[in-house]
Design a protein around this motif. Sequence first.
Motif, PDB file in Angstrom:
ATOM      1  N   UNK A  49      50.349  -4.449 -12.466  1.00 38.73           N
ATOM      2  CA  UNK A  49      50.674  -5.905 -12.347  1.00 38.73           C
ATOM      3  C   UNK A  49      49.460  -6.695 -11.635  1.00 38.73           C
ATOM      4  N   UNK A  50      48.655  -7.787 -12.133  1.00 43.28           N
ATOM      5  CA  UNK A  50      48.118  -8.316 -11.140  1.00 43.28           C
ATOM      6  C   UNK A  50      47.868  -9.924 -11.473  1.00 43.28           C
ATOM      7  N   UNK A  51      47.535 -10.544 -10.386  1.00 43.92           N
ATOM      8  CA  UNK A  51      47.561 -12.145 -10.713  1.00 43.92           C
ATOM      9  C   UNK A  51      46.191 -12.815 -10.805  1.00 43.92           C
ATOM     10  N   UNK A  52      46.221 -13.807 -11.505  1.00 46.52           N
ATOM     11  CA  UNK A  52      45.026 -14.596 -11.597  1.00 46.52           C
ATOM     12  C   UNK A  52      44.550 -15.424 -10.380  1.00 46.52           C
ATOM     13  N   UNK A  53      45.480 -15.445  -9.497  1.00 52.31           N
ATOM     14  CA  UNK A  53      45.480 -16.609  -8.054  1.00 52.31           C
ATOM     15  C   UNK A  53      45.322 -15.603  -6.959  1.00 52.31           C
ATOM     16  N   UNK A  54      45.287 -14.346  -7.196  1.00 59.71           N
ATOM     17  CA  UNK A  54      45.461 -13.480  -6.102  1.00 59.71           C
ATOM     18  C   UNK A  54      44.109 -13.322  -5.123  1.00 59.71           C
ATOM     19  N   UNK A  55      44.246 -13.746  -3.941  1.00 63.42           N
ATOM     20  CA  UNK A  55      42.832 -13.895  -2.983  1.00 63.42           C
ATOM     21  C   UNK A  55      42.688 -12.470  -2.567  1.00 63.42           C
ATOM     22  N   UNK A  56      43.428 -11.619  -2.404  1.00 61.06           N
ATOM     23  CA  UNK A  56      43.001 -10.374  -1.759  1.00 61.06           C
ATOM     24  C   UNK A  56      42.935  -9.339  -2.881  1.00 61.06           C
ATOM     25  N   UNK A  57      43.828  -9.242  -3.830  1.00 60.27           N
ATOM     26  CA  UNK A  57      43.614  -8.282  -4.913  1.00 60.27           C
ATOM     27  C   UNK A  57      43.236  -9.050  -6.100  1.00 60.27           C
ATOM     28  N   UNK A  58      41.634  -9.385  -6.019  1.00 56.95           N
ATOM     29  CA  UNK A  58      40.896 -10.173  -6.787  1.00 56.95           C
ATOM     30  C   UNK A  58      41.058  -9.494  -8.297  1.00 56.95           C
ATOM     31  N   UNK A  59      40.916 -10.534  -9.215  1.00 59.49           N
ATOM     32  CA  UNK A  59      40.748 -10.330 -10.662  1.00 59.49           C
ATOM     33  C   UNK A  59      39.559  -9.245 -10.857  1.00 59.49           C
ATOM     34  N   UNK A  60      38.405  -9.700 -10.334  1.00 64.49           N
ATOM     35  CA  UNK A  60      37.084  -9.032 -10.472  1.00 64.49           C
ATOM     36  C   UNK A  60      37.408  -7.403 -10.066  1.00 64.49           C
ATOM     37  N   UNK A  61      37.871  -7.263  -8.918  1.00 67.38           N
ATOM     38  CA  UNK A  61      38.204  -5.967  -8.351  1.00 67.38           C
ATOM     39  C   UNK A  61      39.036  -5.151  -8.971  1.00 67.38           C
ATOM     40  N   UNK A  62      40.136  -5.797  -9.638  1.00 67.06           N
ATOM     41  CA  UNK A  62      41.148  -5.107 -10.476  1.00 67.06           C
ATOM     42  C   UNK A  62      40.233  -4.523 -11.744  1.00 67.06           C
ATOM     43  N   UNK A  63      39.791  -5.527 -12.328  1.00 61.63           N
ATOM     44  CA  UNK A  63      38.917  -5.076 -13.398  1.00 61.63           C
ATOM     45  C   UNK A  63      37.893  -4.205 -13.132  1.00 61.63           C
ATOM     46  N   UNK A  64      37.379  -3.726 -12.183  1.00 61.88           N
ATOM     47  CA  UNK A  64      36.520  -2.821 -11.894  1.00 61.88           C
ATOM     48  C   UNK A  64      37.129  -1.577 -11.639  1.00 61.88           C
ATOM     49  N   UNK A  65      38.399  -1.550 -11.177  1.00 62.85           N
ATOM     50  CA  UNK A  65      39.204  -0.268 -10.941  1.00 62.85           C
ATOM     51  C   UNK A  65      39.641  -0.010 -12.308  1.00 62.85           C
ATOM     52  N   UNK A  66      40.030  -0.816 -12.939  1.00 62.83           N
ATOM     53  CA  UNK A  66      40.333  -0.451 -14.587  1.00 62.83           C
ATOM     54  C   UNK A  66      39.234   0.336 -15.333  1.00 62.83           C
ATOM     55  N   UNK A  67      37.935  -0.544 -15.254  1.00 65.67           N
ATOM     56  CA  UNK A  67      36.917  -0.261 -16.081  1.00 65.67           C
ATOM     57  C   UNK A  67      36.459   0.955 -15.530  1.00 65.67           C
ATOM     58  N   UNK A  68      36.393   1.298 -14.208  1.00 70.85           N
ATOM     59  CA  UNK A  68      35.605   2.619 -13.819  1.00 70.85           C
ATOM     60  C   UNK A  68      36.631   3.684 -13.831  1.00 70.85           C
ATOM     61  N   UNK A  69      37.814   3.579 -13.629  1.00 73.69           N
ATOM     62  CA  UNK A  69      38.514   4.744 -13.463  1.00 73.69           C
ATOM     63  C   UNK A  69      39.916   4.783 -14.451  1.00 73.69           C
ATOM     64  N   UNK A  70      40.020   3.923 -15.393  1.00 72.52           N
ATOM     65  CA  UNK A  70      41.173   4.150 -16.350  1.00 72.52           C
ATOM     66  C   UNK A  70      40.885   4.223 -17.701  1.00 72.52           C
TER      67      UNK A  70
ATOM     68  N   UNK B 118      49.980 -16.192 -10.787  1.00 71.74           N
ATOM     69  CA  UNK B 118      50.651 -15.373  -9.561  1.00 71.74           C
ATOM     70  C   UNK B 118      49.542 -15.004  -8.562  1.00 71.74           C
ATOM     71  N   UNK B 119      50.180 -15.094  -7.260  1.00 72.81           N
ATOM     72  CA  UNK B 119      48.939 -14.402  -5.958  1.00 72.81           C
ATOM     73  C   UNK B 119      49.714 -13.417  -5.583  1.00 72.81           C
ATOM     74  N   UNK B 120      49.131 -12.970  -4.418  1.00 75.94           N
ATOM     75  CA  UNK B 120      49.490 -11.797  -3.624  1.00 75.94           C
ATOM     76  C   UNK B 120      50.857 -11.850  -3.248  1.00 75.94           C
ATOM     77  N   UNK B 121      51.515 -12.684  -2.862  1.00 78.25           N
ATOM     78  CA  UNK B 121      52.818 -12.845  -2.021  1.00 78.25           C
ATOM     79  C   UNK B 121      53.838 -12.963  -3.118  1.00 78.25           C
ATOM     80  N   UNK B 122      53.528 -13.194  -4.150  1.00 80.53           N
ATOM     81  CA  UNK B 122      54.579 -13.727  -5.334  1.00 80.53           C
ATOM     82  C   UNK B 122      55.107 -12.329  -5.568  1.00 80.53           C
ATOM     83  N   UNK B 123      54.499 -11.264  -5.729  1.00 82.28           N
ATOM     84  CA  UNK B 123      54.553  -9.905  -6.325  1.00 82.28           C
ATOM     85  C   UNK B 123      55.815  -9.417  -5.157  1.00 82.28           C
TER      86      UNK B 123
END
Length: 358
Positions: free
Chosen positions: A294-315, A331-336
Amino acid sequence: MQYFQVITKDGYILSIQRIPEGRSEAKSNVTKKKEPVIVQHGVFVDGATWFLNSPKQNLPMILANNGFDVWIPNTRGTKFSRKHTSLDPSNKTYWDWSWDELVTYEMPAIFDFISKQTGGQKIHYVGHSLGTLTALASLAEGKWENQVKSVALLSPVAYLSQMKSILGQIAARSLLSKGYILLRIPEFDVNVLPIVDFIKGICAHPGVNCNELFTALTGENCCLAPSAFNQFMEVGRQSTSARNMFHLAQNVQSGVLTKFDFMSPHLNFWHYGRPTPPVYNLSNIPKNVPIFMSYGGRDALSDVADVKRLLNQHFQNHEADKLSVQFIDNYAHADYAFGVNANDLVYNNVTSFFKRQW
């Protein structure tokens, strides 16, 4: 609540809390074998931060009330895990670790201990922030293959090159330029003067507003209680090692997930048998491990582009019925970890995902 100690192969003595039953079960005489789940915190916090919200809102109690046997570790260097078989935290050698050692020593010790305590059952795992990075690296290294039942990753962190946190970006650059000076202060404690001065220097940069610490570092969190920051400052602010921070900064700069770079071909060769640090190949993560992200659109640490890279390259080739991905736009990082509505938006989905693996 029960309390245990776990000793790692490199000598760290960790505290771990257990919630063996939920509130409704405490009033009954019904006993049944329950599936264990690890709830792992991120950096600068410890297991206590999962309990900042009420029992109806926090993840460990929600899992316990849904019939899980809940285990909450505290990472080395935090308030309740500052013991070692031979070292004292005042000894700089105590702090000679980064998240590599969490993967190599800490998580295997926790899994082994819980497995023995629960009769060899397979274990569910949920992590936030750094707790997701150690999970991904552990799975890539084949460490949990026969022990894990399913994995939930909240604000998944693997790649950090696209993070939008200005505070995080400047901190990473400053660590790399001044890192070996800071490594002389091995404990990265945000309450001590040298680290306070370092943070003040970062906060002096244009565009950084450290008065809103959660926002400056984690993004525009939508759903924190008004008291969340004060509670965090009272309960949280745990230490980590300067080497751990330096390692994360290396990951930010390189855009590649590698083991710690000793910044010397000779030292790297001594540690790894090669002049550069090995890469964690996340494509080695077993394709049949049930994974929820689960990832958030306002997360400044776990950025959407980085999560998509993770998903596209390895999953991309992960078994379709074994991968579940949730995106929450506001959602941002601390919301979780602290969001007052995370129980409805996230934790109930985590619980349902784990139950589907029964």
